[in-house]
Design an enzyme around this catalytic site. Structure first.
Site, PDB file in Angstrom:
ATOM      1  N   HIS A 178       0.799  -1.225   0.000  1.00 36.11           N
ATOM      2  CA  HIS A 178       0.000   0.000   0.000  1.00 36.11           C
ATOM      3  C   HIS A 178       0.832   1.275   0.000  1.00 36.11           C
ATOM      4  O   HIS A 178       0.284   2.370  -0.174  1.00 36.11           O
ATOM      5  CB  HIS A 178      -0.975  -0.005   1.186  1.00 36.11           C
ATOM      6  CG  HIS A 178      -2.309   0.582   0.853  1.00 36.11           C
ATOM      7  ND1 HIS A 178      -3.458   0.310   1.561  1.00 36.11           N
ATOM      8  CD2 HIS A 178      -2.688   1.446  -0.128  1.00 36.11           C
ATOM      9  CE1 HIS A 178      -4.480   0.971   1.034  1.00 36.11           C
ATOM     10  NE2 HIS A 178      -4.037   1.675   0.014  1.00 36.11           N
TER      11      HIS A 178
ATOM     12  N   ASP B 155      -9.783  -0.681   3.884  1.00 35.03           N
ATOM     13  CA  ASP B 155      -8.584  -1.296   4.447  1.00 35.03           C
ATOM     14  C   ASP B 155      -8.870  -1.752   5.873  1.00 35.03           C
ATOM     15  O   ASP B 155      -9.629  -1.101   6.603  1.00 35.03           O
ATOM     16  CB  ASP B 155      -7.461  -0.239   4.468  1.00 35.03           C
ATOM     17  CG  ASP B 155      -6.060  -0.823   4.575  1.00 35.03           C
ATOM     18  OD1 ASP B 155      -5.908  -1.895   5.178  1.00 35.03           O
ATOM     19  OD2 ASP B 155      -5.127  -0.180   4.076  1.00 35.03           O
TER      20      ASP B 155
ATOM     21  N   HIS C 255      -6.568  -1.610   7.963  1.00 29.71           N
ATOM     22  CA  HIS C 255      -5.645  -0.762   8.708  1.00 29.71           C
ATOM     23  C   HIS C 255      -5.847   0.705   8.324  1.00 29.71           C
ATOM     24  O   HIS C 255      -6.379   1.010   7.257  1.00 29.71           O
ATOM     25  CB  HIS C 255      -4.200  -1.178   8.403  1.00 29.71           C
ATOM     26  CG  HIS C 255      -3.963  -2.649   8.559  1.00 29.71           C
ATOM     27  ND1 HIS C 255      -4.117  -3.538   7.512  1.00 29.71           N
ATOM     28  CD2 HIS C 255      -3.614  -3.384   9.642  1.00 29.71           C
ATOM     29  CE1 HIS C 255      -3.867  -4.765   7.940  1.00 29.71           C
ATOM     30  NE2 HIS C 255      -3.562  -4.700   9.221  1.00 29.71           N
TER      31      HIS C 255
ATOM     32  N   ASP D 172      -3.232   2.905   7.995  1.00 33.20           N
ATOM     33  CA  ASP D 172      -2.062   3.374   7.252  1.00 33.20           C
ATOM     34  C   ASP D 172      -1.764   4.836   7.568  1.00 33.20           C
ATOM     35  O   ASP D 172      -1.380   5.621   6.697  1.00 33.20           O
ATOM     36  CB  ASP D 172      -2.237   3.150   5.745  1.00 33.20           C
ATOM     37  CG  ASP D 172      -2.320   1.673   5.395  1.00 33.20           C
ATOM     38  OD1 ASP D 172      -1.954   0.832   6.238  1.00 33.20           O
ATOM     39  OD2 ASP D 172      -2.757   1.346   4.276  1.00 33.20           O
TER      40      ASP D 172
ATOM     41  N   HIS E  20       4.357   0.645   4.278  1.00 28.61           N
ATOM     42  CA  HIS E  20       2.969   0.437   3.834  1.00 28.61           C
ATOM     43  C   HIS E  20       1.965   0.784   4.932  1.00 28.61           C
ATOM     44  O   HIS E  20       0.759   0.856   4.657  1.00 28.61           O
ATOM     45  CB  HIS E  20       2.745  -0.972   3.278  1.00 28.61           C
ATOM     46  CG  HIS E  20       2.700  -2.075   4.296  1.00 28.61           C
ATOM     47  ND1 HIS E  20       2.202  -3.332   3.997  1.00 28.61           N
ATOM     48  CD2 HIS E  20       3.094  -2.147   5.593  1.00 28.61           C
ATOM     49  CE1 HIS E  20       2.287  -4.110   5.075  1.00 28.61           C
ATOM     50  NE2 HIS E  20       2.829  -3.413   6.037  1.00 28.61           N
TER      51      HIS E  20
ATOM     52  N   ASP F 288      -7.458  -1.941  -0.472  1.00 28.21           N
ATOM     53  CA  ASP F 288      -6.523  -2.931   0.060  1.00 28.21           C
ATOM     54  C   ASP F 288      -7.310  -4.220   0.228  1.00 28.21           C
ATOM     55  O   ASP F 288      -8.321  -4.244   0.943  1.00 28.21           O
ATOM     56  CB  ASP F 288      -5.979  -2.448   1.409  1.00 28.21           C
ATOM     57  CG  ASP F 288      -4.870  -3.330   1.955  1.00 28.21           C
ATOM     58  OD1 ASP F 288      -4.944  -4.557   1.791  1.00 28.21           O
ATOM     59  OD2 ASP F 288      -3.937  -2.783   2.577  1.00 28.21           O
TER      60      ASP F 288
ATOM     61  N   ASP G 278      -6.861  -6.645   1.966  1.00 25.66           N
ATOM     62  CA  ASP G 278      -7.010  -7.130   3.332  1.00 25.66           C
ATOM     63  C   ASP G 278      -8.193  -6.456   4.042  1.00 25.66           C
ATOM     64  O   ASP G 278      -8.526  -6.809   5.176  1.00 25.66           O
ATOM     65  CB  ASP G 278      -5.717  -7.018   4.143  1.00 25.66           C
ATOM     66  CG  ASP G 278      -5.353  -5.603   4.600  1.00 25.66           C
ATOM     67  OD1 ASP G 278      -6.241  -4.740   4.713  1.00 25.66           O
ATOM     68  OD2 ASP G 278      -4.160  -5.371   4.869  1.00 25.66           O
TER      69      ASP G 278
ATOM     70  N   GLU H  31      -1.958  -5.115  -2.192  1.00 25.98           N
ATOM     71  CA  GLU H  31      -1.699  -6.133  -1.171  1.00 25.98           C
ATOM     72  C   GLU H  31      -2.201  -7.534  -1.547  1.00 25.98           C
ATOM     73  O   GLU H  31      -2.489  -8.355  -0.672  1.00 25.98           O
ATOM     74  CB  GLU H  31      -2.256  -5.707   0.196  1.00 25.98           C
ATOM     75  CG  GLU H  31      -1.654  -4.416   0.744  1.00 25.98           C
ATOM     76  CD  GLU H  31      -0.265  -4.558   1.340  1.00 25.98           C
ATOM     77  OE1 GLU H  31       0.240  -5.685   1.426  1.00 25.98           O
ATOM     78  OE2 GLU H  31       0.307  -3.516   1.744  1.00 25.98           O
TER      79      GLU H  31
END
Length: 296
Positions: free
Chosen positions: A97, A120, A122, A124, A137, A223, A225, A268
């Protein structure tokens, strides 16, 4: 609609190897053919030179490989800007990312700071001062907001590349303490999975798209994930409890219906951890939905 596919096979920003093969996996799963089949005029601009860890100096343990990542992002920004000049929607394939700095930088260089929907697990939103890992990332959204520090600056873009009030993080379920602090400081709209469970993906996406409307650009950074590992097993940093298959599709369908999409990024995908390229195939399906694929 016209699109330009841009590969960014970068894994220097990640803690685990393998996402550098993501662009190839997504192409192999038939991205160009799928988009062309629904009437999108596609060109593939190939891959940027991204470097490999074995031949790259780590530079700084608080922001590992940052000079090399920045150089790759400058090449991404150039191709993103060229796609906009041609009237095409850039479709940027990661890679980890950290490539988003280049994508957002290229958009902002042409149009000024804009909006991003960041799907995402996360945030980030770490910086070299707050990172628990040193993996870049985990920093690109903070960097795009102008909070990453001088290591993220480049003549290839201006920072901030996004407006804080037009940022929406969707599907978050793993945030670090420094990220929570920055979220509170900037008043960022971060929609956790708990919120999505309560309110539903349609309400959350509708709110995010309404906030983005009128921006100089609207970028969707997906992303993989952000999805649950049950449906997207081949990702860089899997976290249980993510978006379902249908929630992810509805999110992309709502993007298409809004007519706001200026740029799409899918990151990702890690084929090493995947099952028969299922995650890359799902990435293709979601891209098709973002570009308006319909059942009827």
């Amino acid at each position: 609609m016209k699109a330009a596919i841009i590969g960014a096979p970068l894994d220097l920003g990640a803690g685990r190897r393998g996402v550098d093969m993501g662009p190839s996996a997504i192409r192999y799963a038939g991205l160009e053919e799928r988009l062309t089949g629904q009437g999108v005029d596609c060109v593939d601009r190939g891959n940027v030179d991204a470097g490999v860890a074995e031949a790259t100096a780590e530079h700084d343990p608080r922001a590992r490989f940052l000079p090399a990542i920045r150089a790759a992002c400058e090449r991404i920004a150039e191709l993103v800007g060229a796609a906009l000049d041609e009237g095409r929607v850039p479709v940027v394939l990661g890679g980890d990312h950290s490539i988003a700095l280049g994508t957002l930088g290229g958009l902002a260089r042409r149009r000024g700071p804009g909006a991003v929907l960041w799907l995402d697990a996360h945030g980030d939103l770490n910086t070299p001062a707050t990172t628990p890992s040193g993996n870049v990332h985990g920093m690109p959204l903070a960097a795009a907001l102008g909070r990453g520090g001088p290591g993220f600056e480049s003549p290839a873009w201006t920072l901030p590349a996004v407006e804080a009030e037009r940022v929406a993080v969707i599907g978050a379920r793993e945030l670090d303490p420094g990220e929570r602090d920055l979220i509170r400081e900037l008043g960022l709209a971060v929609h956790t999975m708990s919120e999505l469970d309560r309110r539903g993906i349609e309400a959350v996406m509708g709110e995010a798209l309404a906030r983005a409307a009128g921006a100089r650009f609207v970028h969707v950074s997906l992303d993989m994930d952000g999805l649950d590992p049950d449906v997207a097993p081949g990702v860089g940093t899997a976290v249980r409890g993510g978006l379902t298959y249908r929630e992810a599709h509805l999110a992309m369908e709502l993007v298409a219906e809004s007519g706001l999409l200026c740029c799409l990024e899918i990151v990702e995908v890690n084929p090493i951890l995947d099952r028969q390229n299922a995650t890359a195939a799902l990435a293709v399906e979601l891209a098709a939905s973002a570009f308006g694929a319909r059942t009827l």
